[in-house]
Design an enzyme around this catalytic site. Structure first.
Site, mmCIF file in Angstrom:
data_model
loop_
_atom_site.group_PDB
_atom_site.id
_atom_site.type_symbol
_atom_site.label_atom_id
_atom_site.label_comp_id
_atom_site.label_asym_id
_atom_site.label_seq_id
_atom_site.Cartn_x
_atom_site.Cartn_y
_atom_site.Cartn_z
ATOM 1 N N LYS A 22 -63.916 -22.669 48.866
ATOM 2 C CA LYS A 22 -62.998 -21.797 48.133
ATOM 3 C C LYS A 22 -61.548 -22.113 48.484
ATOM 4 C CE LYS A 22 -62.223 -17.589 49.757
ATOM 5 N NZ LYS A 22 -60.791 -17.263 49.890
ATOM 6 N N ASN A 23 -61.271 -22.270 49.773
ATOM 7 C CA ASN A 23 -59.893 -22.470 50.210
ATOM 8 C C ASN A 23 -59.318 -23.809 49.784
ATOM 9 O OD1 ASN A 23 -59.870 -19.953 51.381
ATOM 10 N ND2 ASN A 23 -60.369 -20.696 53.433
ATOM 11 N N ARG A 94 -55.003 -12.957 46.786
ATOM 12 C CA ARG A 94 -53.726 -13.360 47.336
ATOM 13 C C ARG A 94 -53.386 -14.809 47.000
ATOM 14 N NH1 ARG A 94 -51.404 -15.733 51.748
ATOM 15 N NH2 ARG A 94 -49.449 -14.774 52.439
ATOM 16 N N CYS A 118 -52.926 -6.904 53.659
ATOM 17 C CA CYS A 118 -54.331 -6.593 53.451
ATOM 18 C C CYS A 118 -54.890 -6.094 54.766
ATOM 19 C CB CYS A 118 -55.098 -7.824 52.954
ATOM 20 S SG CYS A 118 -55.125 -9.179 54.131
ATOM 21 N N ARG A 123 -49.307 -10.633 55.530
ATOM 22 C CA ARG A 123 -49.227 -12.079 55.362
ATOM 23 C C ARG A 123 -48.075 -12.405 54.405
ATOM 24 N NH1 ARG A 123 -55.262 -14.154 54.200
ATOM 25 N NH2 ARG A 123 -55.455 -12.330 52.865
ATOM 26 N N PRO A 124 -46.857 -12.455 54.907
ATOM 27 C CA PRO A 124 -45.699 -12.672 54.048
ATOM 28 C C PRO A 124 -45.664 -14.086 53.491
ATOM 29 C CG PRO A 124 -45.038 -12.734 56.343
ATOM 30 C CD PRO A 124 -46.484 -12.330 56.336
ATOM 31 N N ASP A 126 -42.636 -15.655 53.029
ATOM 32 C CA ASP A 126 -41.252 -16.084 53.226
ATOM 33 C C ASP A 126 -41.126 -17.593 53.405
ATOM 34 O OD1 ASP A 126 -42.651 -15.501 55.618
ATOM 35 O OD2 ASP A 126 -40.800 -15.571 56.768
ATOM 36 N N LEU A 127 -42.120 -18.227 54.039
ATOM 37 C CA LEU A 127 -42.040 -19.679 54.218
ATOM 38 C C LEU A 127 -42.237 -20.420 52.895
ATOM 39 C CD1 LEU A 127 -43.915 -20.096 57.615
ATOM 40 C CD2 LEU A 127 -41.452 -20.259 57.197
ATOM 41 N N ASP A 312 -60.956 -17.744 60.447
ATOM 42 C CA ASP A 312 -61.987 -17.347 59.484
ATOM 43 C C ASP A 312 -63.399 -17.382 60.064
ATOM 44 O OD1 ASP A 312 -60.237 -16.740 57.491
ATOM 45 O OD2 ASP A 312 -60.492 -18.595 56.360
ATOM 46 N N VAL A 334 -53.510 -16.018 64.935
ATOM 47 C CA VAL A 334 -53.159 -16.193 63.532
ATOM 48 C C VAL A 334 -53.000 -14.834 62.848
ATOM 49 C CG1 VAL A 334 -53.835 -17.258 61.340
ATOM 50 C CG2 VAL A 334 -54.391 -18.397 63.508
ATOM 51 N N ARG A 404 -66.538 -12.878 47.473
ATOM 52 C CA ARG A 404 -65.292 -13.613 47.267
ATOM 53 C C ARG A 404 -65.336 -14.994 47.918
ATOM 54 N NH1 ARG A 404 -61.330 -11.617 50.163
ATOM 55 N NH2 ARG A 404 -60.022 -13.219 49.216
#
Length: 429
Positions: A22-23, A94, A118, A123-124, A126-127, A312, A334, A404
């Site tokens: 998925k990722n 997301r 979540c 989990r911003p 900004d980067l 994960d 993390v 998911r």
């Protein structure tokens, strides 16, 4: 709403195949927005998040055709079309924010709702925005939305550092890398994520005419091109699903082989197996855990970005640790708040105490079945492992979280001898 009903105490045994990741699939699908010609992707997993991305691509004007089981897609995306990813879709997944870079690069503008936080923590992005701004984008954030616009001459190459004190950003690296493929000149991404999913994305982009070098290291260099053609790619094996199945086998003292996977991507998990006493074997594209004759030792872990222990797999490792011998500490650098599964594992008889960003597990617990409630994707998998190792019946509710990221997990576990079935949950939650 579905639930899993598990009769625990069975030792898993047999062979199953890993599904596509998925990722890896989600950013590769988003990358199709960059291409002038159709792209073909195979080994797509049948997951809710993949279906959500298909809906988003369709909203953005892409044409998606698939085979009967939806494992192969052909995607065509026009240069002109909508540039907005609505909140109704982004709130469901997301990773929808991965369309930000491709839309900006090819259509010159993107409007994407902020994904927000979540249950595993804030989990911003900004980067992501920092990297796109380094390519010349003008970015505004208001009313919960990111509005990004490319300058009149298009994006230009730049240099950006993409890590923070929490580590590198996988999705941010993917987003900026995709945008940079159509920027003028060279872009250098320092502090890049090293995850295999980034390597898979780079290889796919290069097959379509991009010029990406260094993927898999902390510095990625992208020489922009004027356009990208079509191409094809195969989604790599899901290393997290593979690890989950192996940990389920280890927790039940079983004999489980996972095929069509990539063992080198799980080197840290295999090292932990060797250190704690779980026997295993590996081949070029398979991994097998075998029954232990002496109870495994509980070991401390600290989750870090790749090639460290994956966040994960943190919850699944914790479930396995409940049946190991000794005291172990699990930390997550993390996502330090990713411990929603602790209370539910304790309902199964585990002895876990959380202290800030760590949890202490006293192993060799006598787990017994109970009703438990899943809070997120990986917590769901941990509760299933706990239920498999427990005596009696466990009911795992809210398994829509599980759907998911795991393709028909109950079927694979049943093929391994587990007594697990999916039911409609008639109890109020």
């Amino acid at each position: 709403m579905d639930c899993f009903r598990i009769q625990g105490g069975e030792k898993l045994a047999g062979k199953v195949l890993a599904a596509g990741s998925k990722n890896a699939a989600l950013p590769m699908l988003a990358a199709s927005l960059l291409m002038d010609d159709p792209v073909r992707l195979t080994r797509l997993p049948a997951l809710e998040d993949i279906r959500t991305m298909r809906a988003l691509l369709s909203d953005l004007g892409a044409s998606v055709e698939s085979n009967d089981d939806a494992s192969e897609w052909q995607i065509s995306c026009p240069a002109e079309g909508p540039t907005e990813a609505p909140y109704e879709i982004v709130r469901r997944m997301r990773a929808s924010v991965a369309v930000l870079g491709p839309l900006l690069a090819r259509r010159g503008r993107a409007k994407v709702s902020l994904p927000g936080g979540c249950v595993i923590g804030v989990r911003p992005i900004d980067l992501h925005l920092k990297g796109l701004a380094a390519l010349g984008a003008k970015i505004h954030v208001k009313h919960g939305e990111v509005i990004a616009e490319a300058p009149a001459g298009g994006l230009r190459g730049g240099q950006v550092y993409l890590a923070s004190r929490w580590g590198s950003t996988v999705l941010g690296t993917a987003n900026v890398m995709m945008a940079a493929t159509l920027a003028k000149g060279r872009t250098t991404l320092d502090g890049s994520a090293q995850e295999p999913e980034i390597v898979a994305l780079a290889e796919f982009l290069n097959s379509c005419g991009a010029r990406v070098a260094g993927a898999g290291s902390t510095q990625i260099r992208i020489d922009g091109v004027t356009s990208l053609g079509g191409g094809s790619g195969r989604i790599p094996a899901d290393r997290i699903e593979t690890g989950t199945l192996l940990l389920a086998g280890a927790a039940t003292c079983g004999d489980v082989e996972v095929g069509d996977c990539q063992p080198t991507e799980l080197a840290v998990l295999l090292d932990m197996f060797q250190s704690c006493g779980v026997p295993f074997r590996q081949g070029e594209d398979w991994l097998r855990v075998m029954p232990w004759t002496k109870r495994p030792r509980a070991l401390d872990i600290c989750c870090r970005p790749y090639p460290g222990f994956p966040t994960d797999l943190q919850a699944q490792w914790m479930a396995f640790s409940t049946v190991a011998e000794g005291l172990a500490m699990v930390s997550d650098s993390v996502y330090p708040d990713r411990f929603m599964h602790v209370a539910e594992l304790n309902r199964l008889g585990a002895h876990i105490r959380r202290e800030g960003g760590s949890a202490w597990i006293l192993g060799q617990a006598q787990l017994s079945g109970a009703p438990v409630l899943a809070s997120d994707l990986r917590a769901s998998a941990a509760l299933v492992i706990g239920g498999l190792a427990a005596s009696g019946e466990t009911i795992v509710r809210r398994v829509y979280h599980l759907d998911r990221g795991y393709q028909q997990l109950e079927r694979k576990l049943s093929d391994l001898g587990a007594k697990v079935r999916r039911e409609v949950d008639e109890e109020p939650v």
